[in-house]
Design an enzyme around this catalytic site. Structure first.
Site, short mmCIF file in Angstrom:
data_model
loop_
_atom_site.label_atom_id
_atom_site.label_comp_id
_atom_site.label_asym_id
_atom_site.label_seq_id
_atom_site.Cartn_x
_atom_site.Cartn_y
_atom_site.Cartn_z
N TYR A 52 0.83 -1.21 0.00
CA TYR A 52 0.00 0.00 0.00
C TYR A 52 0.87 1.26 0.00
O TYR A 52 1.77 1.41 0.82
CB TYR A 52 -0.93 0.04 1.23
CG TYR A 52 -1.99 -1.06 1.26
CD1 TYR A 52 -2.34 -1.76 0.11
CD2 TYR A 52 -2.64 -1.38 2.44
CE1 TYR A 52 -3.30 -2.77 0.15
CE2 TYR A 52 -3.60 -2.38 2.49
CZ TYR A 52 -3.92 -3.07 1.33
OH TYR A 52 -4.87 -4.06 1.38
N SER A 217 -13.11 -3.86 0.89
CA SER A 217 -13.96 -3.04 0.01
C SER A 217 -15.44 -3.19 0.33
O SER A 217 -16.26 -3.49 -0.55
CB SER A 217 -13.69 -3.35 -1.47
OG SER A 217 -12.45 -2.84 -1.89
N PRO A 218 -15.84 -2.94 1.59
CA PRO A 218 -17.23 -3.19 1.99
C PRO A 218 -18.25 -2.23 1.39
O PRO A 218 -19.44 -2.50 1.47
CB PRO A 218 -17.18 -3.02 3.52
CG PRO A 218 -16.02 -2.12 3.77
CD PRO A 218 -15.01 -2.48 2.72
N GLY A 222 -17.88 -2.84 -7.08
CA GLY A 222 -17.13 -4.00 -7.57
C GLY A 222 -15.68 -3.81 -7.17
O GLY A 222 -15.39 -3.46 -6.03
N VAL A 227 -18.45 3.66 -4.89
CA VAL A 227 -19.31 3.09 -3.85
C VAL A 227 -20.76 3.03 -4.34
O VAL A 227 -21.19 3.86 -5.13
CB VAL A 227 -19.22 3.90 -2.54
CG1 VAL A 227 -17.84 3.81 -1.94
CG2 VAL A 227 -19.60 5.35 -2.75
N PHE A 228 -21.50 2.03 -3.83
CA PHE A 228 -22.92 1.92 -4.19
C PHE A 228 -23.76 2.88 -3.37
O PHE A 228 -24.87 3.22 -3.76
CB PHE A 228 -23.42 0.48 -4.02
CG PHE A 228 -23.20 -0.10 -2.64
CD1 PHE A 228 -24.03 0.23 -1.59
CD2 PHE A 228 -22.13 -0.95 -2.40
CE1 PHE A 228 -23.81 -0.29 -0.31
CE2 PHE A 228 -21.90 -1.47 -1.13
CZ PHE A 228 -22.74 -1.13 -0.08
N1 LIG Z 1 -6.80 -8.14 0.89
C1 LIG Z 1 -6.93 -7.48 -0.24
O1 LIG Z 1 -6.64 -7.99 -1.34
C2 LIG Z 1 -7.42 -6.06 -0.19
C3 LIG Z 1 -7.72 -5.37 -1.37
C4 LIG Z 1 -8.18 -4.05 -1.26
C5 LIG Z 1 -8.33 -3.46 -0.02
N2 LIG Z 1 -8.01 -4.14 1.11
C6 LIG Z 1 -8.18 -3.53 2.46
O2 LIG Z 1 -9.52 -3.16 2.58
C7 LIG Z 1 -9.63 -1.78 2.94
C8 LIG Z 1 -10.88 -1.23 2.36
O3 LIG Z 1 -10.82 -1.21 0.92
P1 LIG Z 1 -11.50 -0.02 0.11
O4 LIG Z 1 -10.85 1.26 0.45
O5 LIG Z 1 -11.57 -0.42 -1.31
O6 LIG Z 1 -12.98 -0.06 0.77
P2 LIG Z 1 -14.26 0.83 0.89
O7 LIG Z 1 -14.40 1.21 2.31
O8 LIG Z 1 -15.35 0.07 0.26
O9 LIG Z 1 -14.00 2.15 0.00
C9 LIG Z 1 -13.48 3.31 0.57
C10 LIG Z 1 -13.38 4.40 -0.49
O10 LIG Z 1 -14.70 4.77 -0.88
C11 LIG Z 1 -14.83 6.19 -0.68
N3 LIG Z 1 -16.20 6.61 -0.37
C12 LIG Z 1 -16.89 7.51 -1.07
N4 LIG Z 1 -18.13 7.66 -0.59
C13 LIG Z 1 -18.24 6.84 0.45
C14 LIG Z 1 -19.29 6.54 1.35
N5 LIG Z 1 -20.51 7.11 1.27
N6 LIG Z 1 -19.05 5.64 2.28
C15 LIG Z 1 -17.85 5.04 2.38
N7 LIG Z 1 -16.81 5.29 1.55
C16 LIG Z 1 -17.01 6.18 0.59
C17 LIG Z 1 -13.87 6.50 0.43
O11 LIG Z 1 -13.61 7.89 0.39
P3 LIG Z 1 -13.35 8.71 1.75
O12 LIG Z 1 -11.98 8.35 2.16
O13 LIG Z 1 -13.49 10.11 1.32
O14 LIG Z 1 -14.41 8.27 2.72
C18 LIG Z 1 -12.69 5.62 0.04
O15 LIG Z 1 -11.97 6.23 -1.03
C19 LIG Z 1 -8.32 -1.16 2.45
O16 LIG Z 1 -7.96 -0.01 3.20
C20 LIG Z 1 -7.35 -2.28 2.71
O17 LIG Z 1 -6.94 -2.23 4.05
C21 LIG Z 1 -7.57 -5.44 1.04
#
Ligand SMILES: NC(=O)c1ccc[n+]([C@@H]2O[C@H](COP(=O)([O-])OP(=O)(O)OC[C@H]3O[C@@H](n4cnc5c(N)ncnc54)[C@H](OP(=O)(O)O)[C@@H]3O)[C@@H](O)[C@H]2O)c1
Length: 308
Positions: A52, A217-218, A222, A227-228
């Site tokens: 990361y 990525s909750p 996709g 985000v949905f």
């Molecule tokens: N094991 C693996 O292969 C893998 C792969 C990917 C990720 N991960 C881990 O999973 C974590 C989460 O992944 P992710 O960042 O893709 O997940 P996410 O929580 O689904 O997405 C967060 C992103 O969505 C944005 N966002 C925009 N509107 C939002 C809303 N209404 N509610 C929430 N978020 C909103 C956030 O912006 P803001 O910051 O402005 O809120 C942020 O950029 C990563 O930090 C990492 O630790 C693991």
């Protein structure tokens, strides 16, 4: 905020984890605010990976911004991952050992609570992983181990040599990217994409073997495509239902999106990626909501999944 006693470990941790994949360009002050808001909301566990932010970039940003006293360090769990390099995967003994040393330096800590193998390495030699895990554990540098994005067969192969418990499997899961859950609902149905088993039944394997699943990525529709939540063009019905349930339970739609995952009896930890302290608080509030069976299925069908 709910906490979970994590099977196969001596850890008790929040069921919401704050993932730090997106902190690279934040100021130290903003990283500290995110950390403080997370702790105030009851979050104990933080997720990193070597890859990361460039090589150990986000770990370094976190380590530089957040000074942990000994007692604060003992109250939290730092999780990181190893195995993704630029353009290839590497579970060799040498790479695991050197990457963990670099993580410890970047995070400015003596130990990592949980180390995950990030994505399956096609060239994995289980004996090399076992040797690395045994030495890291014996040296007190890594307390617990797990995997990410691994099928049951890949976990079984590792277990041929690895004797340290593999206690976690971090997989992609959101309401709209939910095949890990929905495939089993439509097993054996012809012509339905949902019924395709894409992971050899990771979820039931995890439950059978006391492996804690973690949902990455909750909130993403996709694979990193937005985000949905609030996307009424593609998910109008889902957003209607999330808003209705949010108001019924006194939380936000973000909270209901978390509650939908934590309601599953596999006892998921939800790995947030937000950098926004208010969204962390909203998510933590969702952890305390227990959706009824009817509400849970309503969310599922509103997202377009089939309940045959
Ligand atoms: N094991 C693996 O292969 C893998 C792969 C990917 C990720 N991960 C881990 O999973 C974590 C989460 O992944 P992710 O960042 O893709 O997940 P996410 O929580 O689904 O997405 C967060 C992103 O969505 C944005 N966002 C925009 N509107 C939002 C809303 N209404 N509610 C929430 N978020 C909103 C956030 O912006 P803001 O910051 O402005 O809120 C942020 O950029 C990563 O930090 C990492 O630790 C693991």
């Amino acid at each position: 905020m709910k906490t979970l006693e994590l099977p196969q470990t001596d850890l008790t941790a929040s069921d919401v984890i704050v993932g730090l994949m997106r902190i690279n360009d934040m100021s130290d002050e903003d990283i500290r605010s995110l950390y403080t808001a997370s702790r105030d909301a009851g979050v104990t566990m933080f997720d990193h990976a070597a890859i990361y932010g460039g090589w150990h970039g986000c770990e370094e940003r976190f380590g530089a911004a957040v000074t942990l006293s000994a007692s604060e360090r003992a109250d939290i769990q730092l999780q990181t991952k190893v195995g993704i390099r630029q353009g290839y995967f590497d579970f060799s003994y040498d790479h695991i050992m050197s990457s963990v040393e670099e993580s410890l330096t970047a995070l400015r800590t003596d130990y990592i609570d949980v180390l995950l193998l990030h994505r399956p390495d096609a060239l994995v030699e289980p004996e090399e992983v076992a040797k690395a895990f045994d030495e890291l554990h014996a040296a007190g540098k890594v307390h617990h181990f797990g995997v990410s994005n691994h099928t049951p067969g890949q976990v079984e192969l590792l277990k041929k040599s690895v004797t340290r418990p593999l206690a976690f499997n971090q997989v992609q899961l959101s309401i709209t990217h939910a095949n890990v859950i929905t495939q089993g609902l439509a097993a054996n149905m012809g012509g339905l994409d949902q019924s395709i088993d894409r992971d050899n039944d990771i979820l039931n394997y995890s439950r059978l073997h006391d492996i804690t699943p973690q949902a990455w990525s909750p909130f993403q529709k996709g694979f990193f495509d937005g985000v949905f939540l609030g996307d009424r063009e593609h998910y109008a019905e889902l957003n209607d239902v999330l808003e209705e349930l949010a108001s019924a339970h006194g939380v936000t739609p973000t909270g209901i999106a978390v509650a939908w995952i934590t309601r599953h009896p596999a006892h998921f930890q939800v790995v947030l990626g937000t950098t926004n302290p208010q969204r962390v608080r909203d998510s933590a509030a969702g952890s305390d909501v227990v959706l009824t069976r009817e509400e849970w299925y309503r969310v599922l069908t509103a997202a377009g999944h089939t309940v045959p």
